[in-house]
Design a protein around this motif. Structure first.
Motif, PDB file in Angstrom:
ATOM      1  N   SER A 260       0.814  -1.211   0.000  1.00 21.33           N
ATOM      2  CA  SER A 260       0.000   0.000   0.000  1.00 21.33           C
ATOM      3  C   SER A 260       0.845   1.257   0.000  1.00 21.33           C
ATOM      4  N   HIS A 261       2.147   1.121   0.236  1.00 19.24           N
ATOM      5  CA  HIS A 261       3.016   2.288   0.311  1.00 19.24           C
ATOM      6  C   HIS A 261       3.795   2.414  -0.991  1.00 19.24           C
ATOM      7  N   LEU A 262       3.831   3.629  -1.510  1.00 17.80           N
ATOM      8  CA  LEU A 262       4.585   3.817  -2.748  1.00 17.80           C
ATOM      9  C   LEU A 262       6.055   3.500  -2.570  1.00 17.80           C
ATOM     10  N   VAL A 263       6.558   3.747  -1.373  1.00 16.75           N
ATOM     11  CA  VAL A 263       7.974   3.477  -1.171  1.00 16.75           C
ATOM     12  C   VAL A 263       8.247   1.972  -1.291  1.00 16.75           C
ATOM     13  N   GLU A 264       7.310   1.157  -0.819  1.00 17.78           N
ATOM     14  CA  GLU A 264       7.453  -0.304  -0.958  1.00 17.78           C
ATOM     15  C   GLU A 264       7.375  -0.706  -2.428  1.00 17.78           C
ATOM     16  N   ILE A 265       6.445  -0.067  -3.120  1.00 18.57           N
ATOM     17  CA  ILE A 265       6.251  -0.387  -4.529  1.00 18.57           C
ATOM     18  C   ILE A 265       7.517  -0.047  -5.319  1.00 18.57           C
ATOM     19  N   GLU A 266       8.061   1.130  -5.052  1.00 20.87           N
ATOM     20  CA  GLU A 266       9.255   1.543  -5.782  1.00 20.87           C
ATOM     21  C   GLU A 266      10.445   0.649  -5.433  1.00 20.87           C
ATOM     22  N   ARG A 267      10.515   0.263  -4.190  1.00 22.49           N
ATOM     23  CA  ARG A 267      11.599  -0.623  -3.763  1.00 22.49           C
ATOM     24  C   ARG A 267      11.492  -1.961  -4.503  1.00 22.49           C
ATOM     25  N   SER A 268      10.283  -2.483  -4.599  1.00 18.68           N
ATOM     26  CA  SER A 268      10.091  -3.753  -5.307  1.00 18.68           C
ATOM     27  C   SER A 268      10.404  -3.598  -6.786  1.00 18.68           C
ATOM     28  N   LEU A 269       9.994  -2.464  -7.353  1.00 19.31           N
ATOM     29  CA  LEU A 269      10.294  -2.231  -8.766  1.00 19.31           C
ATOM     30  C   LEU A 269      11.795  -2.176  -8.972  1.00 19.31           C
ATOM     31  N   TYR A 270      12.472  -1.568  -8.022  1.00 22.47           N
ATOM     32  CA  TYR A 270      13.924  -1.474  -8.133  1.00 22.47           C
ATOM     33  C   TYR A 270      14.546  -2.869  -8.164  1.00 22.47           C
ATOM     34  N   GLN A 271      14.044  -3.724  -7.257  1.00 24.01           N
ATOM     35  CA  GLN A 271      14.550  -5.095  -7.182  1.00 24.01           C
ATOM     36  C   GLN A 271      14.284  -5.851  -8.487  1.00 24.01           C
ATOM     37  N   LEU A 272      13.072  -5.734  -8.990  1.00 24.67           N
ATOM     38  CA  LEU A 272      12.700  -6.436 -10.222  1.00 24.67           C
ATOM     39  C   LEU A 272      13.530  -5.909 -11.395  1.00 24.67           C
ATOM     40  N   ALA A 273      13.738  -4.597 -11.434  1.00 28.73           N
ATOM     41  CA  ALA A 273      14.515  -4.001 -12.521  1.00 28.73           C
ATOM     42  C   ALA A 273      15.974  -4.434 -12.429  1.00 28.73           C
ATOM     43  N   GLU A 274      16.456  -4.536 -11.204  1.00 23.84           N
ATOM     44  CA  GLU A 274      17.848  -4.940 -11.011  1.00 23.84           C
ATOM     45  C   GLU A 274      18.058  -6.366 -11.526  1.00 23.84           C
ATOM     46  N   GLN A 275      17.118  -7.248 -11.191  1.00 23.49           N
ATOM     47  CA  GLN A 275      17.219  -8.633 -11.672  1.00 23.49           C
ATOM     48  C   GLN A 275      17.120  -8.683 -13.196  1.00 23.49           C
ATOM     49  N   THR A 276      16.227  -7.870 -13.734  1.00 28.43           N
ATOM     50  CA  THR A 276      16.029  -7.853 -15.177  1.00 28.43           C
ATOM     51  C   THR A 276      17.282  -7.327 -15.889  1.00 28.43           C
ATOM     52  N   GLY A 277      17.870  -6.268 -15.341  1.00 29.99           N
ATOM     53  CA  GLY A 277      19.095  -5.718 -15.922  1.00 29.99           C
ATOM     54  C   GLY A 277      20.220  -6.743 -15.894  1.00 29.99           C
ATOM     55  N   ARG A 278      20.281  -7.467 -14.799  1.00 35.24           N
ATOM     56  CA  ARG A 278      21.319  -8.489 -14.665  1.00 35.24           C
ATOM     57  C   ARG A 278      21.136  -9.577 -15.725  1.00 35.24           C
ATOM     58  N   ASP A 279      19.888  -9.982 -15.946  1.00 35.05           N
ATOM     59  CA  ASP A 279      19.607 -10.986 -16.982  1.00 35.05           C
ATOM     60  C   ASP A 279      20.056 -10.489 -18.356  1.00 35.05           C
ATOM     61  N   LEU A 280      19.763  -9.219 -18.647  1.00 28.98           N
ATOM     62  CA  LEU A 280      20.141  -8.652 -19.947  1.00 28.98           C
ATOM     63  C   LEU A 280      21.645  -8.669 -20.121  1.00 28.98           C
ATOM     64  N   ARG A 281      22.356  -8.201 -19.114  1.00 23.46           N
ATOM     65  CA  ARG A 281      23.811  -8.096 -19.230  1.00 23.46           C
ATOM     66  C   ARG A 281      24.443  -9.467 -19.357  1.00 23.46           C
ATOM     67  N   ARG A 282      23.900 -10.429 -18.619  1.00 23.78           N
ATOM     68  CA  ARG A 282      24.475 -11.764 -18.691  1.00 23.78           C
ATOM     69  C   ARG A 282      24.321 -12.358 -20.083  1.00 23.78           C
ATOM     70  N   ARG A 283      23.243 -12.007 -20.749  1.00 23.65           N
ATOM     71  CA  ARG A 283      22.996 -12.543 -22.081  1.00 23.65           C
ATOM     72  C   ARG A 283      23.558 -11.657 -23.171  1.00 23.65           C
ATOM     73  N   GLY A 284      24.145 -10.519 -22.786  1.00 26.38           N
ATOM     74  CA  GLY A 284      24.668  -9.611 -23.794  1.00 26.38           C
ATOM     75  C   GLY A 284      23.566  -8.977 -24.623  1.00 26.38           C
ATOM     76  N   LEU A 285      22.437  -8.671 -24.006  1.00 25.42           N
ATOM     77  CA  LEU A 285      21.304  -8.102 -24.729  1.00 25.42           C
ATOM     78  C   LEU A 285      21.005  -6.694 -24.232  1.00 25.42           C
ATOM     79  N   ARG A 286      20.355  -5.921 -25.113  1.00 26.25           N
ATOM     80  CA  ARG A 286      19.811  -4.639 -24.689  1.00 26.25           C
ATOM     81  C   ARG A 286      18.328  -4.608 -25.023  1.00 26.25           C
ATOM     82  N   ALA A 287      17.596  -3.837 -24.235  1.00 25.82           N
ATOM     83  CA  ALA A 287      16.141  -3.798 -24.413  1.00 25.82           C
ATOM     84  C   ALA A 287      15.715  -2.467 -24.988  1.00 25.82           C
TER      85      ALA A 287
END
Ligand code: MG
Length: 412
Positions: A260-287
């Motif tokens: 219910s808190h935007l700060v929690e939402i943004e924190r979770s988005l940060y985590q999801l984005a971080e994992q996603t960025g890591r996946d991209l870099r590991r595969r040598g891809l850009r989005a």
């Protein structure tokens, strides 16, 4: 030690998956006999049982009615396929962070070829321990692992010490490891073949391995030679990831309590984005673009997508657009959130996209790659707390939204 290993194959199998998944989101069930699948009064079967229920003789594929007779105090829960599939995807992504060669063989079971990734670990066993820890920390689930030079030996090994098993069969030890095991331990030897082998006095894989193929043909037909080789620990089958180039990369998460808190939402988005960025870099891809998925507590699901100014593999760029999209969606409806997902699409090869004379993106990329390595060696914990603090660049986005907005609080 690692040099003796021609191949390093890991078989990873989540323990009592559906039941453990339910306990994960309802911790009050921990320690209780939990049965997922059919209801006691119905005609369904057990899809999974917690180890507490198994102690009463309950096992999967048994009728729910029989399970109820064996363990009347058990808690019977219906299955939730969407939730299990999401956990399964996260499980796969954790494994993929160790090697691109991951083959899911069922929703809770995978083979992983660590032959090339193994060099960054002291031994295959150390690598397996890291995977086990990562799955527990990141997913909250317990995985049993078998490590060997082949799929079959790894598969048998992962099953031996369940639950929470970890068994390494050293290179060269395969036949010795298999010899004392009962024949039915080997995948491909079913109840019929087992009965026939027993009739002939063959109880162990060691006894089986000494036979000539001719003797086994009546039982296994054309597979006789293959069965013999397997019993001797010979199995060259490769780990084969699902084919085809990836069209998108992303992560999503269902929360144990609605956000219910935007700060929690943004924190979770940060985590999801971080994992996603890591996946991209590991595969040598850009989005080229990023999509946000948002599910409210009443299951209404909305999404929104936006292109980047230019293709990227940086989690900071991913998160800044994801947060933008979240604000736009929440402006239309503010309600507690059950699930968030970040997915990047329009993927392109780094080799084609990377501008030749830009120094800064390269430096950022090297930093990101260094951090990825750190995470892979030591687990997320090593950098997570710092990363998730609001930082200079994010503070302005996060700051205005520290107040909760759930209905009861009266914020609009
Ligand atoms: Mg399992």
């Amino acid at each position: 030690m690692v040099d003796q290993w021609q191949r390093v194959i890991v078989h990873a199998d989540l323990d009592a998956f559906f039941a453990s998944a339910e306990i994960l989101r309802r911790p009050e069930l921990r320690g209780l006999p939990v049965i997922v699948g059919g209801q006691p009064g119905g005609r369904g079967v057990v899809a999974a049982a917690s180890y507490e229920a198994r102690a009463y003789g309950v096992h999967s594929a048994m009728s729910a009615a029989q399970a109820h007779r064996l363990c009347p105090q058990a808690i019977f829960l219906p299955g939730d396929g969407d939730y299990y599939r999401e956990l399964s995807q996260r499980f796969r992504r954790i494994l993929e962070s160790y090697s691109p060669l991951v083959e899911m063989v069922s929703i809770d079971e995978a083979y992983l070829d660590l032959s090339h990734a193994g060099r960054s670990f002291a031994s295959p066993g150390v690598a397996a321990e890291a995977i086990k820890r990562y799955v527990r920390d990141e997913l909250g689930l317990v995985v049993s692992l078998g490590v060997a030079t082949s799929r079959m030996v790894a598969k048998i090994a992962s099953d031996l010490d369940k639950p929470d098993g970890l068994r390494v069969v050293e290179a060269g030890e395969e036949a010795r490891f298999l010899a004392p095991l009962p024949v039915e331990r080997m995948p491909g030897i079913g109840p019929k073949a087992t009965a026939k082998l027993h009739q002939n006095g063959i109880e162990t894989l060691g006894a089986l391995a000494r036979l000539s193929p001719v003797l086994l043909e009546p039982i296994f037909g054309k597979r006789a030679v293959e069965v013999l080789q397997r019993a001797r620990g010979i199995d060259d089958r490769p780990v084969e990831p699902e084919g085809g180039p990836r069209r998108s990369v992303g992560h999503e998460r269902t929360f144990s309590h609605d956000l219910s808190h935007l700060v929690e939402i943004e924190r979770s988005l940060y985590q999801l984005a971080e994992q996603t960025g890591r996946d991209l870099r590991r595969r040598g891809l850009r989005a080229g673009s990023v999509a946000l998925k948002l599910r409210y507590s009443d299951f209404e699901t909305v999404g929104k997508q936006r292109r980047f100014a230019r293709p990227t593999d940086s989690h900071r760029e991913i998160v800044s657009i994801a947060i933008e999209l979240a604000h736009e969606l929440l402006a239309q409806r503010r309600a507690p959130i059950r699930l968030l997902g970040v997915r990047v699409t329009t993927l392109s090869d780094l080799a084609i996209q990377l501008p030749l004379f830009e120094v800064d993106p390269l430096r950022q990329r090297r930093l990101n790659l260094a951090l990825d390595q750190l995470v892979e060696r030591h687990g997320r914990g090593i950098i997570q707390p710092g990363w998730l603090q609001p930082r200079e660049t994010q503070r302005e986005v996060m700051h205005p939204f520290l107040q909760p907005f759930d209905a009861g609080q009266g914020h609009g």
